[in-house]
Motif scaffolding. Structure first.
Motif, PDB file in Angstrom:
ATOM      1  N   THR A   1       0.836  -1.199   0.000  1.00  0.00           N
ATOM      2  CA  THR A   1       0.000   0.000   0.000  1.00  0.00           C
ATOM      3  C   THR A   1       0.870   1.247   0.000  1.00  0.00           C
ATOM      4  O   THR A   1       2.000   1.235   0.504  1.00  0.00           O
ATOM      5  CB  THR A   1      -0.933   0.053   1.214  1.00  0.00           C
ATOM      6  OG1 THR A   1      -0.130   0.000   2.399  1.00  0.00           O
ATOM      7  CG2 THR A   1      -1.913  -1.106   1.224  1.00  0.00           C
ATOM      8  N   VAL A   2       0.321   2.307  -0.551  1.00  0.00           N
ATOM      9  CA  VAL A   2       1.009   3.596  -0.642  1.00  0.00           C
ATOM     10  C   VAL A   2       0.081   4.656  -0.072  1.00  0.00           C
ATOM     11  O   VAL A   2      -1.093   4.716  -0.463  1.00  0.00           O
ATOM     12  CB  VAL A   2       1.363   3.912  -2.114  1.00  0.00           C
ATOM     13  CG1 VAL A   2       1.711   5.374  -2.291  1.00  0.00           C
ATOM     14  CG2 VAL A   2       2.500   3.011  -2.591  1.00  0.00           C
ATOM     15  N   ALA A   3       0.582   5.463   0.847  1.00  0.00           N
ATOM     16  CA  ALA A   3      -0.249   6.509   1.440  1.00  0.00           C
ATOM     17  C   ALA A   3       0.588   7.739   1.737  1.00  0.00           C
ATOM     18  O   ALA A   3       1.711   7.628   2.244  1.00  0.00           O
ATOM     19  CB  ALA A   3      -0.912   6.000   2.720  1.00  0.00           C
ATOM     20  N   GLY A   4       0.030   8.903   1.416  1.00  0.00           N
ATOM     21  CA  GLY A   4       0.758  10.148   1.619  1.00  0.00           C
ATOM     22  C   GLY A   4       0.002  11.134   2.484  1.00  0.00           C
ATOM     23  O   GLY A   4      -1.182  10.945   2.774  1.00  0.00           O
ATOM     24  N   TYR A   5       0.702  12.167   2.877  1.00  0.00           N
ATOM     25  CA  TYR A   5       0.066  13.239   3.646  1.00  0.00           C
ATOM     26  C   TYR A   5       0.873  14.509   3.479  1.00  0.00           C
ATOM     27  O   TYR A   5       2.028  14.485   3.036  1.00  0.00           O
ATOM     28  CB  TYR A   5      -0.055  12.850   5.125  1.00  0.00           C
ATOM     29  CG  TYR A   5       1.271  12.718   5.830  1.00  0.00           C
ATOM     30  CD1 TYR A   5       2.009  11.539   5.751  1.00  0.00           C
ATOM     31  CD2 TYR A   5       1.807  13.765   6.576  1.00  0.00           C
ATOM     32  CE1 TYR A   5       3.232  11.402   6.384  1.00  0.00           C
ATOM     33  CE2 TYR A   5       3.040  13.645   7.208  1.00  0.00           C
ATOM     34  CZ  TYR A   5       3.740  12.464   7.103  1.00  0.00           C
ATOM     35  OH  TYR A   5       4.963  12.344   7.725  1.00  0.00           O
ATOM     36  N   LEU A   6       0.249  15.608   3.836  1.00  0.00           N
ATOM     37  CA  LEU A   6       0.900  16.920   3.752  1.00  0.00           C
ATOM     38  C   LEU A   6       1.797  17.083   4.975  1.00  0.00           C
ATOM     39  O   LEU A   6       1.305  17.068   6.109  1.00  0.00           O
ATOM     40  CB  LEU A   6      -0.183  17.999   3.727  1.00  0.00           C
ATOM     41  CG  LEU A   6       0.253  19.414   3.396  1.00  0.00           C
ATOM     42  CD1 LEU A   6       0.613  19.533   1.918  1.00  0.00           C
ATOM     43  CD2 LEU A   6      -0.851  20.405   3.757  1.00  0.00           C
TER      44      LEU A   6
END
Lengths: 363, 363, 363, 363
Positions: free
Chosen positions: D152-157
């Motif tokens: 899984t790939v997840a990003g945030y500011l």
């Protein structure tokens, strides 16, 4: 990617000129863990070596290959494999006389127009000498394909000038300098070559190569079909002018009921197609033919121009083959091996986890 | 790079299936500033369109192309050009009956083995329908090459089954549904096709294409020679089984004194080589021949297997061409245009500042 | 194309390992006619050579390069250029003790997982030793770019551990082993390195490189932007962990009114962007920063596992740099040169005939 | 291969402009057999859509994607997947006023210099609008990687202007328009954006993305390392100016004893490296940071030149984001997905049959 690399997953980049210090190849993408020694490669270089018979070029090159990288403790590591073959019998000075004129049928004029200058010694980069690097690289592919898939590639001379040559005994093709698989015809070929030498002339030839135990499914639509990549590789061999798959040019005269290869639970009923359907291997034997033009370097003088555009005459007296096709069999085999190796790797990139429910009728 | 892209500098990527909603191409690397309208492309699509004569497939497709990007105020911007052609006359249900069996000579079996599943409607991605995208993309190359270099590409049908067809009048090839350049032979072809329809059979063909005003110097040693890339492109066309440059397969029977094209200050004395030397253009006309197998889809029943590997029979009753070669001329032209365009750009990448002192004898 | 090649039009393929017989590069696509001698390349190899100062690795390598092909009578011919550098001071046996365990921070564990085996001698293919091939190839690009475009590339050490280092005198960066452009700080760096040696530790660093007289228009949307290709090339250098263009990470804290580089008829009013707009060169100086992690090979013992997965300890006592960044300047320059050279050629492939009516405000 | 394609085995080619009729992507090389519907892709498009909050651009685009090929009966067939998204809310006329002048910080000037002309409507090909195609293509990669590998790939500011933002709750990043993973900071960001709108200004940002359950062994030496390809992909996003892996720029200030990630039988003791060793994945989480410059399109007037080179002033009043970074999270995720997918396929091309005897300590 520029022009000296072939392959996408199994990539071979070559360098070197006919009369430079050395010729080399970089093999990139080879699977790790393959047992590999210089002797494995050397064995494949022998059949294309010059100076071993009176019927081919007299240039004496030992063609000793060195592995410079990519192999550790006798096995490939997965990193780039550097291969180097020194030029030993280069004689650049032999070519002083063609420095200022273009040999008909050779790349001289085209190179000069493209680059504005050229290495005129023995054709430079355009020489068949360069194929030593390709054959060396392909020896690695040959070993991997044989050991992992049981796949083999073997070629023979199927035509020289007026003579069509059948594949009577494929092993025989490896025991005479003509790669002729019809041993009874060897004396005929010997006298043909002697006549050509006497006449100061040369002759064309056709080579046929077959790959067996090819997995079905190799090749990628839309453009990178296996037969397309084979055509690319073969037409890129020096002097090649035609590439045919299966029945080749004869298909233009066939009817559909004659050509189509019917399927049966026991296998295909015929192999007119030469092993591909829609450009993808069917699991049948791959059959490829390549036609080579006659050697352009001949002693009979011909008309040409010099570098200033003036009329001139040229006759080649160096160490040349009266029939380049005679030595083409190992090169044709090498090209087919490179294409197959590349597509085996490409295929498993996309389809490694595919399990077809349909039986493979070719096994 | 995967299999649906052709070219390195002028790159064409296509997508679409015979019975999907649309077929498209992305043309990447087109020089900016070219005047381009949809009508320019439409004109090139017309000659390969089906349903326009009784001698080819009756599928009715308007083949209207839309430019989705890369053109602004009537000129190419240098960014990717998106082209789209809707499928209008798709009839996927026609193919229910071949869902579970493989048509001999078709890609069905090979696709199934490769991918584990297949779009069986009209051959899916393996259909000749797809070439509409290639021809659309090549229309852009044709316009640029003609306007900037005066280069033109024109093909004709040079053989159908037993009939060899000469190029008597190249313009005539554009005015009959056979792309036949020998107008007197048209009635012969009409009756041949009628006979084939009656017999439920098909026939092979050979197409010849010529490019004129080709700049010298195109093509890159060692592998990406122009003739190699042409062979790749041509063998990638549906049903192609042989590619020849110049004298092609005939060279195997020639002697060096016969084959070599001598140079004179007034130009080359002959063109047996077909326009390349060492794989690089000489400035002579490029001459290429492609042989196509007979259409595999024929009404005459044939043996095959079904998806479970059992014996079966198959007969094709859809809307097919009795001779795929009849419609191949625009596709062969398109492929040659794409290869030439790509190599013109590649050549100037490396050699834009080369000034050869040697006169170009072909101009 | 596999992983050992960089570039599309100016393509460099390298091979070789830290402790193999030789390291090499093939440069494909170089424009013909460039004057080139081995001494031209040798001059660029000197600044990255080890064993020349007490502050870097003591491995003694003469790094003598041989040109094996592609150059004839002192000029590039347009064909592939083969470069070879022998390894002279390889000491594979030094590494017997790490044969069975993985050095933290090194590629050992990752290679073993990927390939199932690895050349453990000095990091094998993952060694910084390999960059000699890249620097050799880039020397050719440097010469061409300088001679044809006046383009120059120069780097300096902009940070070592706690010290930020300004570019006070760019020439000074070429006269001290730290590539420090602030001569007054050299004694500080000397004592830093001595302290690290004493402590058995290492330190990170940052390198800044600038290219001047870069033509506007280099780089290709959508993906192959110039800054993207620079990021690719730089992050591919051993130990690199960050790549910044222009103001780099600082831009996250900036406002639009502060960052945007206004245009005036006399040029850009500032250069926060670092020379690209939309990924395409603006004609301003290119400014790139690369951050390198501290050398992983240090004498201070660390925890690890062995090849059977058991706990182990490892300390590196070989000939290593206490700060890899100190030697990175020539490599960073080389990478930028390769990317620029490639894009100059790519740009002229597509746009050789573009004439912008808009004045270039950077000239 | 030209600039609008990313990937070697999983290849994505995009086309389209901000104010053209449609934007599209061709996904080539997707493994067959993946269940895929338009709704799968739609779900990934939603988070990058404009017009859904007052804090981003007000352009109203439904971003409805159509699958035009490559999917049959709900599953990928292995052939090229064509994706198309119509532009609905294009307003080309808004841009008449910038037709003759270059917006500072935008690609306008660079495109004009490169191509000699440009599509000035909303930035044309250089618009962030285009990323809809990339995100659509990456949705396919996301589904395959999750289903086959659990990846899984997840990003945030992680930063906006002066505010550093921690990942307090990764799920929260998907429930606010800022992709902020620290819910308490959302009001702060709301007031920041309101202030920027009031001031006619914009601000930079930094995005952090993590991939979990990444297989060890992805990435290819020498150049195509995984981190290098990540850097390439990320720096190619509009407005990106820095890419960091793991500790990123901070490594320049670290010591070796601090940075190196020790190995234990229970896993790595830390993750300063960000998941790669020698450019190849270690099996640890991949951690990547991308810094974005402030939006160049702001209402505050700035100095520029017009197409004739004369001084001019420009202020942007269209529908723009005060902080492009706010909308970058889905794009950064998409880029990482594309790179990972490509390298998973590339890895199995070469190493599908590798069995490492060494335990994978990350599982």
């Amino acid at each position: 990617m520029s022009g000296n690399t072939i392959g996408r997953s199994f990539c071979v980049t070559t360098f070197g000129e006919s009369h430079g210090p050395a010729i080399g190849a970089v093999v990139d993408g080879c699977p790790p863990g393959l047992e590999l020694a210089e002797s494995d490669i050397q064995a494949d270089l022998e059949p294309r070596r010059t100076g071993t018979s009176q019927f081919t070029s007299q240039r004496q090159e030992p063609d000793e290959v060195r592995i410079l990288s990519g192999v550790f403790e006798g096995r490939t590591t997965g990193t780039a494999i550097g291969l180097l073959v020194d030029n030993v019998d280069a004689r650049g000075r032999d070519y002083e006389k063609i420095k200022d004129r273009f040999r008909p049928g050779h790349a001289d004029y085209a190179y000069q127009q493209k680059y504005g200058l050229r290495d005129y010694r023995g054709g430079g980069r355009a020489s068949a000498r360069i194929t030593v690097a390709t054959v060396a690289a392909a020896a690695i592919a040959r070993k991997w394909l044989r050991e992992r898939l049981g796949l083999t590639v073997a070629g023979y001379l199927s035509q020289v000038g007026p003579y069509r040559l059948a594949c009577v005994d494929s092993a025989a093709a490896r025991s005479n300098p003509f790669h002729c698989a019809d041993p009874e015809k060897v004396p005929l070929l010997e006298s043909l070559i002697r006549d050509l030498r006497r006449d100061g002339d040369s002759v064309g030839a056709r080579v046929t190569v077959t790959a067996t135990r090819v997995p079905p499914g190799l090749g990628e639509p839309m453009f990178d079909r296996l037969d397309a990549d084979i055509a690319f590789a073969m037409m890129g061999i020096n002097a090649a002018k035609a590439v045919e798959i299966g029945d080749g040019v004869a298909v233009a005269g066939q009817r559909g009921t004659e050509h189509r290869d019917e399927l049966t639970p026991q296998g295909f009923a015929s192999n007119h197609g030469g092993g591909t359907l829609g450009g993808i291997t069917s699991g049948q034997d791959l059959v490829v033919h390549v036609s080579f033009k006659p050697t352009s370097s001949i002693p009979t003088p011909g008309r040409t121009i010099d570098v200033s555009g003036q009329s001139a005459e040229v006759a080649t007296t160096g160490r040349h083959d009266p029939c380049v096709g005679l030595r083409a069999v190992p090169i044709v085999e090498a090209m087919l091996l490179l294409v197959l190796m590349d597509h085996v790797l490409r295929h498993r990139a996309q389809c490694a986890d595919v399990a077809s429910a349909t039986p493979d009728i070719t096994r």
